[in-house]
Motif scaffolding. Sequence first.
Motif, short mmCIF file in Angstrom:
data_model
loop_
_atom_site.label_atom_id
_atom_site.label_comp_id
_atom_site.label_asym_id
_atom_site.label_seq_id
_atom_site.Cartn_x
_atom_site.Cartn_y
_atom_site.Cartn_z
N ARG A 1 47.61 70.85 45.46
CA ARG A 1 46.32 71.10 46.11
C ARG A 1 45.33 69.95 45.88
NH1 ARG A 1 45.05 75.77 48.28
NH2 ARG A 1 42.86 75.47 47.79
N ALA A 2 45.80 68.85 45.27
CA ALA A 2 44.92 67.71 45.03
C ALA A 2 45.75 66.47 44.79
CB ALA A 2 44.01 67.99 43.83
N LEU A 3 45.15 65.32 45.05
CA LEU A 3 45.74 64.04 44.67
C LEU A 3 44.85 63.44 43.59
CD1 LEU A 3 46.60 62.40 48.11
CD2 LEU A 3 48.18 63.48 46.50
N HIS A 4 45.47 62.96 42.52
CA HIS A 4 44.74 62.30 41.45
C HIS A 4 45.10 60.82 41.51
CE1 HIS A 4 43.59 66.15 39.73
NE2 HIS A 4 44.80 66.54 40.07
N ILE A 5 44.10 59.95 41.37
CA ILE A 5 44.35 58.52 41.45
C ILE A 5 43.95 57.88 40.13
CG2 ILE A 5 43.82 56.39 42.67
CD1 ILE A 5 43.16 58.13 45.13
N VAL A 6 44.89 57.14 39.54
CA VAL A 6 44.66 56.40 38.31
C VAL A 6 44.70 54.92 38.67
CG1 VAL A 6 45.55 55.88 36.01
CG2 VAL A 6 45.76 58.20 36.94
N ASN A 7 43.62 54.19 38.37
CA ASN A 7 43.51 52.77 38.71
C ASN A 7 43.38 51.93 37.46
OD1 ASN A 7 43.35 52.94 41.63
ND2 ASN A 7 41.33 53.82 41.32
N SER A 8 43.90 50.72 37.55
CA SER A 8 43.69 49.71 36.51
C SER A 8 43.67 48.36 37.21
CB SER A 8 44.83 49.76 35.49
OG SER A 8 44.65 48.77 34.51
N THR A 9 42.76 47.50 36.82
CA THR A 9 42.69 46.15 37.39
C THR A 9 42.98 45.15 36.28
OG1 THR A 9 41.04 46.89 38.98
CG2 THR A 9 41.25 44.52 38.65
N VAL A 10 43.93 44.25 36.57
CA VAL A 10 44.34 43.26 35.57
C VAL A 10 44.45 41.89 36.24
CG1 VAL A 10 45.61 44.94 34.15
CG2 VAL A 10 46.80 43.71 35.96
N PRO A 11 44.32 40.81 35.45
CA PRO A 11 44.58 39.48 36.01
C PRO A 11 46.02 39.42 36.54
CG PRO A 11 43.55 39.29 33.85
CD PRO A 11 43.91 40.74 34.05
N HIS A 12 46.24 38.65 37.59
CA HIS A 12 47.56 38.58 38.21
C HIS A 12 48.65 38.27 37.18
CE1 HIS A 12 50.84 37.16 40.80
NE2 HIS A 12 50.33 38.02 41.67
N ALA A 13 48.36 37.37 36.25
CA ALA A 13 49.35 36.99 35.25
C ALA A 13 49.74 38.14 34.33
CB ALA A 13 48.83 35.82 34.41
N ALA A 14 48.89 39.17 34.23
CA ALA A 14 49.16 40.31 33.34
C ALA A 14 49.64 41.54 34.12
CB ALA A 14 47.90 40.65 32.55
N GLN A 15 50.04 41.35 35.36
CA GLN A 15 50.40 42.48 36.22
C GLN A 15 51.52 43.34 35.64
OE1 GLN A 15 51.32 41.37 40.24
NE2 GLN A 15 52.64 43.14 40.54
N VAL A 16 52.58 42.75 35.16
CA VAL A 16 53.71 43.53 34.65
C VAL A 16 53.31 44.32 33.42
CG1 VAL A 16 56.04 43.38 33.68
CG2 VAL A 16 55.43 41.99 35.66
N ARG A 17 52.62 43.67 32.48
CA ARG A 17 52.16 44.37 31.26
C ARG A 17 51.15 45.46 31.61
NH1 ARG A 17 50.85 39.38 29.23
NH2 ARG A 17 48.73 40.10 28.97
N GLY A 18 50.23 45.16 32.52
CA GLY A 18 49.23 46.15 32.92
C GLY A 18 49.87 47.37 33.57
N ASP A 19 50.84 47.13 34.43
CA ASP A 19 51.53 48.24 35.09
C ASP A 19 52.26 49.08 34.05
OD1 ASP A 19 52.45 49.75 37.37
OD2 ASP A 19 54.36 48.72 37.17
N GLN A 20 52.90 48.45 33.09
CA GLN A 20 53.63 49.20 32.07
C GLN A 20 52.68 50.04 31.22
OE1 GLN A 20 57.06 49.54 31.75
NE2 GLN A 20 56.30 51.22 30.49
N ARG A 21 51.48 49.53 30.97
CA ARG A 21 50.50 50.32 30.19
C ARG A 21 50.07 51.57 30.95
NH1 ARG A 21 46.62 45.78 27.78
NH2 ARG A 21 45.11 47.18 28.71
N VAL A 22 49.91 51.45 32.27
CA VAL A 22 49.56 52.64 33.06
C VAL A 22 50.72 53.63 33.04
CG1 VAL A 22 48.93 53.51 35.34
CG2 VAL A 22 47.95 51.36 34.52
N VAL A 23 51.94 53.13 33.19
CA VAL A 23 53.13 54.00 33.14
C VAL A 23 53.19 54.72 31.80
CG1 VAL A 23 55.66 54.02 33.11
CG2 VAL A 23 54.44 52.73 34.86
#
Length: 99
Positions: free
Chosen positions: A63-85
């Motif tokens: 009954r809802a969509l929840h959105i989790v956002n994080s903004t990281v420098p391009h060079a830290a994309q893989v690490r940033g994505d893993q932290r959100v996961v």
Amino acid sequence: MPVSEPHLLPALAARLQQQIRDEGGRAERIVQAGGVIRMLRPANLDGVESVVISYVIPAPDARALHIVNSTVPHAAQVRGDQRVVDLLAFAAWVKEPGR
């Protein structure tokens, strides 16, 4: 807060994905995670090439969509994505009292 017309959530999710693709980003549905959508969108923040990482998560009652956002420098994309996961791996749904 519950939405009045939950059958419209798939269309909303599809529009979010298309918007990200139109902006040069990537979007994919992760079926194993119950239909979670992972989106990566390029951004420039104060002159720093960055990536906005977003996870769109359907609520268990659909009954809802929840959105989790994080903004990281391009060079830290893989690490940033893993932290959100990692954050999402330990998240728990808590039912609001009275609902």
